[in-house]
Scaffold this active site. Structure first.
Site, PDB file in Angstrom:
ATOM      1  N   THR A 126       0.842  -1.193   0.000  1.00 51.50           N
ATOM      2  CA  THR A 126       0.000   0.000   0.000  1.00 51.50           C
ATOM      3  C   THR A 126       0.879   1.245   0.000  1.00 51.50           C
ATOM      4  OG1 THR A 126      -0.153   0.293   2.403  1.00 51.50           O
ATOM      5  CG2 THR A 126      -1.723  -1.228   1.376  1.00 51.50           C
ATOM      6  N   SER A 153       6.439  -0.427   7.352  1.00 54.62           N
ATOM      7  CA  SER A 153       5.887  -0.036   6.055  1.00 54.62           C
ATOM      8  C   SER A 153       4.635   0.807   6.241  1.00 54.62           C
ATOM      9  CB  SER A 153       5.552  -1.280   5.225  1.00 54.62           C
ATOM     10  OG  SER A 153       4.499  -2.000   5.846  1.00 54.62           O
ATOM     11  N   HIS A 154       4.206   1.433   5.154  1.00 53.46           N
ATOM     12  CA  HIS A 154       2.989   2.254   5.208  1.00 53.46           C
ATOM     13  C   HIS A 154       1.803   1.446   5.703  1.00 53.46           C
ATOM     14  CE1 HIS A 154      -0.812   3.690   3.397  1.00 53.46           C
ATOM     15  NE2 HIS A 154      -0.369   4.862   3.810  1.00 53.46           N
ATOM     16  N   ALA A 155       1.640   0.235   5.186  1.00 54.47           N
ATOM     17  CA  ALA A 155       0.489  -0.593   5.580  1.00 54.47           C
ATOM     18  C   ALA A 155       0.495  -0.859   7.075  1.00 54.47           C
ATOM     19  CB  ALA A 155       0.505  -1.911   4.806  1.00 54.47           C
TER      20      ALA A 155
END
Length: 831
Positions: A763, A786-788
């Site tokens: 994502t 991470s972004h997710a």
């Protein structure tokens, strides 16, 4: 003799045509080819003689179609046809020119193919149409382009028993995307092969290592399939179940690979093959040289200094996919690859984080770093002077380095350029990318050092290495992604309080919203406010890192679709954010109270407050650097594209993305057409998008893999996986059960429903709007930072990341349980 069986015919393109000659060769060497016969080239010569036709005759095509068969010729051809029909329900009739499929002149699609031929009348008519195709205008033009001079009309015809293929496709014995001899590529779908060959479906793609038979696969939409009907061919839609699973088993893929290797060995050069599978039996329908691969490689994928070479493949290279999604366009690669390498090397000298990046290069359009382990761990005091002020440090750099340059870019985007001024501005932008990514890592690395320090303290106190709860103690901190979401939510509140606006958002599709809003005063006022919002928050694109996609500023569709999503689901941002904040405070206070040593408690709290203060850096630096720089650059570069289009270098300004930086610079001063090159690269880029790039290249040691996973998350599939269990990184705690929905890109966002489990490759901030509806998050790539992971923790939903295989092994509608604390996914029932 005018017709002869495959197994009895002479291997001569002058008699059988190239396609026929290849089928004769395959048959005689015992490869699985459906029975058939060749109508030899002398039959056309006899037919033209009988009908007083010459190659130079006016309307020779029409003369062939209206011509008649002599009794002798007709009797021989129909006798062979009826004998073949004794074994097959119908036949395929295909042209087979002496020029076709020979090296340097594939003539692909230039001649004719007819399927499901059952009657004598159809058969003879299609034979004449194949002959006539030799003289068609498109073939003559193609022959001229290929410098192909044929002294006499040497057109044979292949008549082959038609296999009612359940699956079919094309195999390239040398990967046509990467030109890697060690791999073969299979494109396959359901039904007869014409759907794949003609490009009417998005097939499944299988890349097979020819030594180890390791398979990489990418599922295709497989929108339709073709099958034999009472007359001709019927086209049908595939079912949802057919689309959601691979059409070939791994066993079939390996068997196809083995047959392909035998065929390649037989010819002694790369081949492509058309195949069909019926009743569990594989059949080869055609085989031919891959005629354009060397030309394509030379013309479209010139080896540049930042591309991974065969020699490089001996080293360990790590795919940077968890940070930079998918393949990047040629122009962007010219900017980003040197910038990443420069920035990483410069910043790692100041802030050693335990790993050294020697080089950054490109492979199949994806960015890889050559990582070297064994760096001395950072000293206790490394970066410590910045720890209390990391967020302030970031904004100082943004305000003094980035924002002034963005204002310059805005001015350049409004300027009508000469070639010289455009070149000067273009080179300034390239140079700024180097500065931008040095400062980028100067912002990010100290925060990594601080977070690692706090995490090590946490694990020493806890006596375990569980990470999800640690990172949940850093949620509930406002950042630019959440700030953007809150603004969009406030727009949705305005819509819900206005019946006229609400009617527009409830009764129209996302792509219709702008048009409907422009029809009323209230709607126009609302759009004005949205445009003002976009001037501040709209410097982001659908694709997180690249120049190739529209940005929000260019098209309000993206913002309006997000607002509509908030209207639909009734999400209350402020309430949910407050809950996350309270959960974080409760978790932290309980943990702090559990520390018995007062001195340790004080020290942990000090580092924690510094880390919490800097928790916005991940998203804020992305907002102002990763996303905004590319977005601002795109708007300026479109002016360069317009200038090149005006000078005939390219046809459309957006063809610019498929040129490299040096080509742009040369074309500005010395315009020559680069359109053909750009089109070829665009095609290859889209092929890269469909293919699955390896998580790493080379043969890493266990230590290298471990170091890599600490940076980007899992790079290999978990060995504990079973048919109904998938393991990944536990990134956000909690347990949830729900139906799978696989989302591959932003175009599929509208298919996502509240309560679905979001399953995707990775994502970016654009995906944040889906989190409010998601029961849980699963990704193929990415780790705990991470972004997710960050956004899942902010929204308080379970997340299991870095599974490597979830998008392949799960199907839409599968009911699964996601345990974000243990990293385990359990399939409850299959759809």
């Amino acid at each position: 003799m005018y017709s002869v069986l495959f197994r009895q015919a002479e291997e001569s393109s002058q008699l059988a045509g190239a396609k026929g000659m290849n089928l004769i060769k395959l048959t005689k060497h015992g490869l699985p080819v459906p029975d058939g016969f060749i109508i030899q080239t002398n039959a056309l010569a006899r037919f033209m003689e009988d009908n007083q036709l010459q190659e130079t005759s006016e309307n020779v095509e029409g003369g062939i179609i209206s011509g008649t068969f002599s009794d002798e010729l007709k009797d021989e051809l129909t006798s062979s046809f009826y004998k073949l029909r004794e074994s097959y329900r119908s036949v395929a009739v295909r042209s087979s020119s002496a020029s076709e499929d020979l090296e340097g002149a594939s003539f692909a699609g230039q001649y004719e193919t007819y399927l499901n031929i059952k009657t004598e009348e159809e058969f003879l008519a299609k034979v004449k149409e194949c002959w006539a195709s030799f003289f068609s205008g498109r073939v003559s033009s193609y022959k001229k382009k290929m410098n192909n001079q044929i002294a006499e009309p040497l057109m044979g015809i292949v008549v082959q028993g038609l296999i009612d293929s359940e699956m079919s496709g094309v195999i390239f014995s040398r990967n046509p995307v990467t030109h890697d001899d060690r791999e073969l590529l299979i494109s396959a779908s359901y039904g007869l092969g014409e759907a794949v060959v003609s490009g009417n479906v998005t097939p499944d793609t299988f890349i097979v290592n020819k030594s180890s038979f390791e398979i990489q696969k990418e599922i295709g939409a497989k929108e339709i399939y073709m099958e034999s009907a009472a007359e001709g061919i019927a086209e049908k839609e595939t079912s949802e179940d057919m689309r959601s699973r691979f059409c070939l088993t791994d066993e079939q893929v390996i068997e196809l690979a083995e047959i392909t290797k035998k065929t390649e060995d037989l010819y002694g050069y790369p081949v492509d093959i058309e195949f069909g599978i019926a009743d569990h039996q594989i059949y080869l329908l055609q085989a031919r040289p891959i005629t354009t691969i060397d030309q394509d490689k030379k013309a479209a994928e010139e080896k540049r200094s930042f591309m991974i070479t065969d020699t490089d493949m001996n080293d360990f290279w790590l795919n940077m996919e968890s940070n930079i999604e998918g393949p990047v366009s040629p122009l962007f690669s010219s900017f980003i690859v040197p910038a990443l390498e420069y920035g990483l090397k410069k910043s790692m000298q100041k802030f050693p984080i335990g790993v050294v990046v020697d080089e950054v290069k490109l492979y199949r359009g994806h960015i890889y770093s050559k990582n070297q382990g064994g760096q001395q761990p950072p000293s206790e005091d490394c970066g410590k002077e910045l720890f209390p002020i990391l967020s302030e440090h970031m904004y100082d750099i943004i305000n003094h380095t980035y924002l002034p340059f963005y204002r310059t870019l805005d001015q350049l985007a409004q300027t009508e350029h000469t070639a010289e001024s455009a070149l000067e501005a273009f080179q300034k932008l390239k140079a700024f990318y180097l500065t931008a990514y040095e400062e980028h890592f100067n912002i990010v690395f100290p925060q990594i050092l601080l977070t690692n320090k706090l995490q090590a303290m946490y694990q020493d106190i806890q006596g375990e290495s569980e990470n999800a709860h640690f990172y949940e103690m850093l949620t509930g901190k406002m950042n630019k992604s959440l700030e953007t979401d809150r603004c969009l939510w406030l727009f949705s509140v305005e819509v819900q309080e206005n019946p006229n606006l609400l009617a527009i958002f409830e009764n129209n599709k996302p792509e219709q919203l702008q048009e409907k809003l422009e029809q009323t005063d209230e709607g126009r006022h609302f759009l004005k406010n949205v445009h003002e919002f976009l001037q501040e928050y709209g410097w982001r694109s659908v694709k997180s890192h690249d120049l190739i996609e529209q940005i929000w500023v260019e098209n309000p569709y993206f913002a309006l679709a997000n607002i509509q999503n908030y209207v639909r689901n009734g999400y209350h941002f402020d309430n949910e954010f407050q809950k996350t904040k309270e959960k974080r405070e409760k978790l932290y206070n309980e943990f702090l109270e559990s520390i018995e040593d007062p001195g340790l408690r004080t020290e942990f709290d000090r580092y924690y407050q510094w880390t919490l203060n800097s928790a916005n850096i991940k998203d804020d630096h992305h907002f102002y650097i990763d996303a905004m720089l590319d977005a601002k650059a795109r708007i300026f570069l479109l002016k360069i594209g317009e200038l090149l289009a005006e000078n005939g270098v390219i046809q459309d300004r957006e063809d610019l993305w498929f040129l490299y930086d040096d080509e742009v610079e040369q074309a500005l001063l010395h315009p020559v057409s680069l359109q053909e090159k750009a089109e070829k690269r665009r095609q290859i880029f889209h092929e890269y998008e469909l293919a699955q790039a390896p998580a790493y290249l080379g043969t890493p040691t266990k230590e290298q893999l471990k170091a890599a996973e600490e940076i980007v998350g899992a790079v290999i599939e978990d060995e504990k996986n079973t048919e109904n269990h998938i393991f990944g990184i536990a990134a956000s705690s909690g347990i949830a059960t729900g139906p799978v929905k696989i989302i591959r890109d932003a175009n599929e966002f509208s298919q996502f429903a509240p309560g679905d489990v979001l399953v995707c490759k990775m994502t970016t901030p654009l995906w944040t709007s889906l989190f409010q509806d998601a029961k849980a998050i699963i990704t193929d790539t990415g780790g705990i930072l991470s972004h997710a992971a960050i956004i899942a923790r902010e929204y308080g939903i379970p997340a299991v990341l870095g599974t490597r295989t979830a998008t392949e092994r799960l199907r839409d509608g599968d009911i699964i349980t996601v345990d974000g604390s243990s990293g385990k996914i359990t399939v409850v029932s299959r759809s």
